[in-house]
Motif scaffolding. Structure first.
Motif, PDB file in Angstrom:
ATOM      1  N   SER A 134      -7.269   3.575   1.694  1.00 19.07           N
ATOM      2  CA  SER A 134      -6.265   2.778   2.379  1.00 19.07           C
ATOM      3  C   SER A 134      -6.773   1.385   2.746  1.00 19.07           C
ATOM      4  O   SER A 134      -7.940   1.214   3.112  1.00 19.07           O
ATOM      5  CB  SER A 134      -5.829   3.495   3.664  1.00 19.07           C
ATOM      6  N   THR A 135      -5.877   0.402   2.659  1.00 17.27           N
ATOM      7  CA  THR A 135      -6.182  -0.921   3.205  1.00 17.27           C
ATOM      8  C   THR A 135      -6.612  -0.806   4.664  1.00 17.27           C
ATOM      9  O   THR A 135      -7.501  -1.537   5.123  1.00 17.27           O
ATOM     10  CB  THR A 135      -4.934  -1.826   3.118  1.00 17.27           C
ATOM     11  N   GLN A 136      -6.009   0.132   5.393  1.00 18.54           N
ATOM     12  CA  GLN A 136      -6.276   0.286   6.818  1.00 18.54           C
ATOM     13  C   GLN A 136      -7.341   1.351   7.100  1.00 18.54           C
ATOM     14  O   GLN A 136      -7.364   1.950   8.164  1.00 18.54           O
ATOM     15  CB  GLN A 136      -4.973   0.630   7.546  1.00 18.54           C
ATOM     16  N   ALA A 137      -8.233   1.544   6.136  1.00 21.58           N
ATOM     17  CA  ALA A 137      -9.333   2.485   6.343  1.00 21.58           C
ATOM     18  C   ALA A 137     -10.223   2.013   7.481  1.00 21.58           C
ATOM     19  O   ALA A 137     -10.356   0.809   7.738  1.00 21.58           O
ATOM     20  CB  ALA A 137     -10.152   2.622   5.061  1.00 21.58           C
ATOM     21  N   SER A 138     -10.855   2.961   8.134  1.00 20.97           N
ATOM     22  CA  SER A 138     -11.797   2.623   9.206  1.00 20.97           C
ATOM     23  C   SER A 138     -13.197   2.395   8.670  1.00 20.97           C
ATOM     24  O   SER A 138     -14.141   2.185   9.444  1.00 20.97           O
ATOM     25  CB  SER A 138     -11.810   3.733  10.269  1.00 20.97           C
ATOM     26  N   THR A 139     -13.358   2.434   7.356  1.00 22.10           N
ATOM     27  CA  THR A 139     -14.625   2.166   6.674  1.00 22.10           C
ATOM     28  C   THR A 139     -14.388   1.094   5.622  1.00 22.10           C
ATOM     29  O   THR A 139     -13.348   1.104   4.951  1.00 22.10           O
ATOM     30  CB  THR A 139     -15.156   3.448   5.998  1.00 22.10           C
ATOM     31  N   ARG A 140     -15.323   0.170   5.445  1.00 26.70           N
ATOM     32  CA  ARG A 140     -15.164  -0.898   4.463  1.00 26.70           C
ATOM     33  C   ARG A 140     -15.005  -0.310   3.070  1.00 26.70           C
ATOM     34  O   ARG A 140     -15.652   0.667   2.696  1.00 26.70           O
ATOM     35  CB  ARG A 140     -16.360  -1.844   4.500  1.00 26.70           C
ATOM     36  N   PHE A 159      -7.512   1.720  -4.974  1.00 25.62           N
ATOM     37  CA  PHE A 159      -7.393   1.058  -3.675  1.00 25.62           C
ATOM     38  C   PHE A 159      -5.919   0.830  -3.356  1.00 25.62           C
ATOM     39  O   PHE A 159      -5.193   0.210  -4.133  1.00 25.62           O
ATOM     40  CB  PHE A 159      -8.129  -0.285  -3.660  1.00 25.62           C
ATOM     41  N   GLN A 160      -5.490   1.360  -2.206  1.00 22.24           N
ATOM     42  CA  GLN A 160      -4.106   1.166  -1.751  1.00 22.24           C
ATOM     43  C   GLN A 160      -3.997  -0.180  -1.042  1.00 22.24           C
ATOM     44  O   GLN A 160      -4.816  -0.538  -0.210  1.00 22.24           O
ATOM     45  CB  GLN A 160      -3.702   2.299  -0.813  1.00 22.24           C
ATOM     46  N   LEU A 161      -2.937  -0.905  -1.362  1.00 21.25           N
ATOM     47  CA  LEU A 161      -2.801  -2.273  -0.891  1.00 21.25           C
ATOM     48  C   LEU A 161      -1.453  -2.489  -0.223  1.00 21.25           C
ATOM     49  O   LEU A 161      -0.412  -2.039  -0.716  1.00 21.25           O
ATOM     50  CB  LEU A 161      -2.930  -3.229  -2.085  1.00 21.25           C
ATOM     51  N   TYR A 162      -1.491  -3.157   0.920  1.00 19.24           N
ATOM     52  CA  TYR A 162      -0.293  -3.774   1.505  1.00 19.24           C
ATOM     53  C   TYR A 162      -0.412  -5.272   1.245  1.00 19.24           C
ATOM     54  O   TYR A 162      -1.441  -5.879   1.564  1.00 19.24           O
ATOM     55  CB  TYR A 162      -0.219  -3.541   3.014  1.00 19.24           C
ATOM     56  N   ILE A 163       0.623  -5.863   0.677  1.00 22.63           N
ATOM     57  CA  ILE A 163       0.586  -7.314   0.496  1.00 22.63           C
ATOM     58  C   ILE A 163       0.683  -7.967   1.869  1.00 22.63           C
ATOM     59  O   ILE A 163       1.607  -7.702   2.640  1.00 22.63           O
ATOM     60  CB  ILE A 163       1.722  -7.785  -0.430  1.00 22.63           C
ATOM     61  N   GLN A 164      -0.296  -8.829   2.154  1.00 19.07           N
ATOM     62  CA  GLN A 164      -0.388  -9.470   3.458  1.00 19.07           C
ATOM     63  C   GLN A 164       0.444 -10.758   3.485  1.00 19.07           C
ATOM     64  O   GLN A 164       0.666 -11.390   2.436  1.00 19.07           O
ATOM     65  CB  GLN A 164      -1.850  -9.793   3.781  1.00 19.07           C
ATOM     66  N   PRO A 165       0.911 -11.163   4.662  1.00 15.43           N
ATOM     67  CA  PRO A 165       1.638 -12.437   4.748  1.00 15.43           C
ATOM     68  C   PRO A 165       0.819 -13.609   4.201  1.00 15.43           C
ATOM     69  O   PRO A 165       1.377 -14.541   3.620  1.00 15.43           O
ATOM     70  CB  PRO A 165       1.896 -12.582   6.258  1.00 15.43           C
ATOM     71  N   ARG A 167      -1.333 -14.800   1.442  1.00 12.81           N
ATOM     72  CA  ARG A 167      -1.670 -14.402   0.076  1.00 12.81           C
ATOM     73  C   ARG A 167      -3.157 -14.556  -0.197  1.00 12.81           C
ATOM     74  O   ARG A 167      -3.723 -13.839  -1.029  1.00 12.81           O
ATOM     75  CB  ARG A 167      -0.852 -15.223  -0.932  1.00 12.81           C
ATOM     76  N   GLY A 168      -3.798 -15.481   0.484  1.00 16.69           N
ATOM     77  CA  GLY A 168      -5.238 -15.638   0.316  1.00 16.69           C
ATOM     78  C   GLY A 168      -5.982 -14.382   0.722  1.00 16.69           C
ATOM     79  O   GLY A 168      -6.951 -13.977   0.060  1.00 16.69           O
ATOM     80  N   LEU A 169      -5.534 -13.744   1.810  1.00 15.43           N
ATOM     81  CA  LEU A 169      -6.157 -12.503   2.249  1.00 15.43           C
ATOM     82  C   LEU A 169      -5.893 -11.389   1.244  1.00 15.43           C
ATOM     83  O   LEU A 169      -6.782 -10.576   0.954  1.00 15.43           O
ATOM     84  CB  LEU A 169      -5.635 -12.111   3.628  1.00 15.43           C
ATOM     85  N   THR A 170      -4.684 -11.345   0.682  1.00 16.82           N
ATOM     86  CA  THR A 170      -4.392 -10.344  -0.344  1.00 16.82           C
ATOM     87  C   THR A 170      -5.288 -10.540  -1.559  1.00 16.82           C
ATOM     88  O   THR A 170      -5.843  -9.575  -2.094  1.00 16.82           O
ATOM     89  CB  THR A 170      -2.917 -10.432  -0.768  1.00 16.82           C
ATOM     90  N   CYS A 171      -5.454 -11.777  -1.993  1.00 12.23           N
ATOM     91  CA  CYS A 171      -6.355 -12.066  -3.117  1.00 12.23           C
ATOM     92  C   CYS A 171      -7.775 -11.615  -2.801  1.00 12.23           C
ATOM     93  O   CYS A 171      -8.469 -11.049  -3.655  1.00 12.23           O
ATOM     94  CB  CYS A 171      -6.345 -13.563  -3.433  1.00 12.23           C
ATOM     95  N   GLU A 172      -8.207 -11.859  -1.586  1.00 12.71           N
ATOM     96  CA  GLU A 172      -9.556 -11.457  -1.181  1.00 12.71           C
ATOM     97  C   GLU A 172      -9.723  -9.948  -1.263  1.00 12.71           C
ATOM     98  O   GLU A 172     -10.742  -9.445  -1.754  1.00 12.71           O
ATOM     99  CB  GLU A 172      -9.827 -11.938   0.248  1.00 12.71           C
ATOM    100  N   LEU A 173      -8.731  -9.194  -0.791  1.00 16.35           N
ATOM    101  CA  LEU A 173      -8.797  -7.736  -0.861  1.00 16.35           C
ATOM    102  C   LEU A 173      -8.860  -7.265  -2.314  1.00 16.35           C
ATOM    103  O   LEU A 173      -9.644  -6.360  -2.654  1.00 16.35           O
ATOM    104  CB  LEU A 173      -7.591  -7.124  -0.163  1.00 16.35           C
TER     105      LEU A 173
END
Length: 386
Positions: A134-140, A159-165, A167-173
């Motif tokens: 999960s994107t919201q995992a408690s482990t990196r 890797f499960q992804l939520y698109i973030q507001p 887009r730079g953060l989404t690209c980073e993930l």
């Protein structure tokens, strides 16, 4: 001790015990089914955490229906069929899996066990189960991959992804997932906003300080939208950045990884997903956690499979509690299944050992169900439904 956990009288494990628990521990006696795991885990977790893990949206109609729908489907055995050399192997996105069971993406597993996703990854890899982080995992995400990838018999790592507001953060993930060795992205598309989780709110659930979304530490603090009179805080605020089909195309343009869409329930959306180049579809109602009174996934699955017509694999989650449920899902056209809450129950009960036991139970039950219905391989699953 945080306000969430409360005094030791409400939690049989002390703070020190929780902090220093081994990554794998002895399995409690008497656990022979996923229901046993669930009932035992309930005795170990604070009620607020239990509400977060096991609650659903609103009146929890869909939550209950998910499991009930699999139970309602009936199996009609064939006898005296040749079974020697049978197996549970399936093909998925160009890989051969030992069995069709994957671990669903689940947030904040550190609430269940101090080793959280690390323990889950070790167990899933050892049992050949695919793992969706999960994107919201408690482990990196990098640390989870480090635990999972070295096992030669592992399943796929997604890797499960939520698109973030942002887009730079989404690209980073996405770039981090690619660099860490993840083999696909699973875009959750059915949760632009959280559902009305009454059970959580009644229990007063909040994340304790020691558990957080480890992959989102660089996310900027959201600012309150400036609304005009008569505007909606939801539609004119939060949902101003909700993803659309255009974002699916954008995501595909920034990654070389296959993209699966999780949360498809309507046949028209399944058709659009294929048109947009999705590599796979996960028929899911978010475990009954978003919109209540959505049909059970056992009912939704055949409709999605029918319109996709084999163009992409269709996976399913929601309410899988027995190996017979797995067989029924395959009979309805699923390529694989994802299992969520039972994994958390096993994790709570015995860390990596508990997760491994849950997966093992499901696979053993699947093999027994295949043998007792005359299925030598899962290609015969369609013969089993009454």
């Amino acid at each position: 001790m945080t306000a969430l956990i409360g005094p030791d009288t409400t939690d049989p494990r002390s703070a020190a015990d929780r902090q220093h628990r081994p990554i794998a521990s002895a399995l409690p006696q008497g656990l022979v089914s996923l229901l046993d795991h669930e009932q035992h885990a309930h005795t170990l977790l604070p009620e607020a955490v239990w509400a977060y893990f096991n609650g659903g949206a609103a009146d929890e109609t869909t939550l209950r229906a998910n499991a009930q729908a699999w139970q309602t489907l009936e199996l009609l055995p064939r006898v005296l069929r040749p079974l020697a050399g049978g197996h549970t192997r399936v093909q998925l996105l160009g890989r051969t899996l030992a069995h069709p069971i994957l671990v669903a993406p689940m947030a904040h597993q550190g609430l269940a066990h101090p080793h959280g996703e690390h323990a889950t990854a070790l167990a899933a890899a050892a049992l050949g189960a695919g793992l969706v982080v999960s994107t919201q995992a408690s482990t990196r995400l990098e640390d989870v991959a480090h635990s999972y990838l070295p096992d030669a018999d592992r399943g796929p790592l997604w890797f499960q992804l939520y698109i973030q507001p942002d887009r730079g953060l989404t690209c980073e993930l996405v770039q981090r997932a690619e660099a860490a060795g993840y083999e696909a992205l699973v875009l959750t598309v059915d949760a632009p906003v959280q559902g009305a989780r009454d059970r959580e709110r009644r229990a007063g659930f909040v994340l304790p300080a020691q558990v957080s979304a480890a992959n989102l530490t660089s996310m900027p603090v959201p600012t309150q939208a400036l609304l005009q009179p008569g505007q909606s805080a939801l539609f004119d605020g939060l949902l101003a950045h909700a993803p659309t089909w255009d974002d699916v195309a954008w995501l595909r343009s920034i990654t070389h990884l296959p993209v699966l869409l999780k949360g498809i329930t309507h046949p028209a959306d399944a058709v659009e997903a294929v048109r947009c180049g999705a590599a796979g579809i996960i028929a899911s109602n978010h475990g009954g956690r978003t919109l209540d009174t959505i049909p059970a996934t056992a009912r939704l699955l055949p409709r999605v499979v029918q319109v996709v017509q084999g163009d992409v694999p269709v996976l399913v989650d929601g309410g899988i509690r027995r190996g017979t449920d797995v067989l029924k899902a395959m009979a309805l056209g699923a390529s694989a299944v994802l299992v969520g809450r039972p994994i958390l129950h096993g994790l709570t009960n015995a860390g990596a050992t508990g997760v491994a036991h849950v997966i093992r139970l499901l696979r053993d039950e699947l093999e027994m169900a295949m043998a007792l219905t005359g299925c030598r391989t899962l290609a015969d699953a369609h013969l089993t439904l009454a």
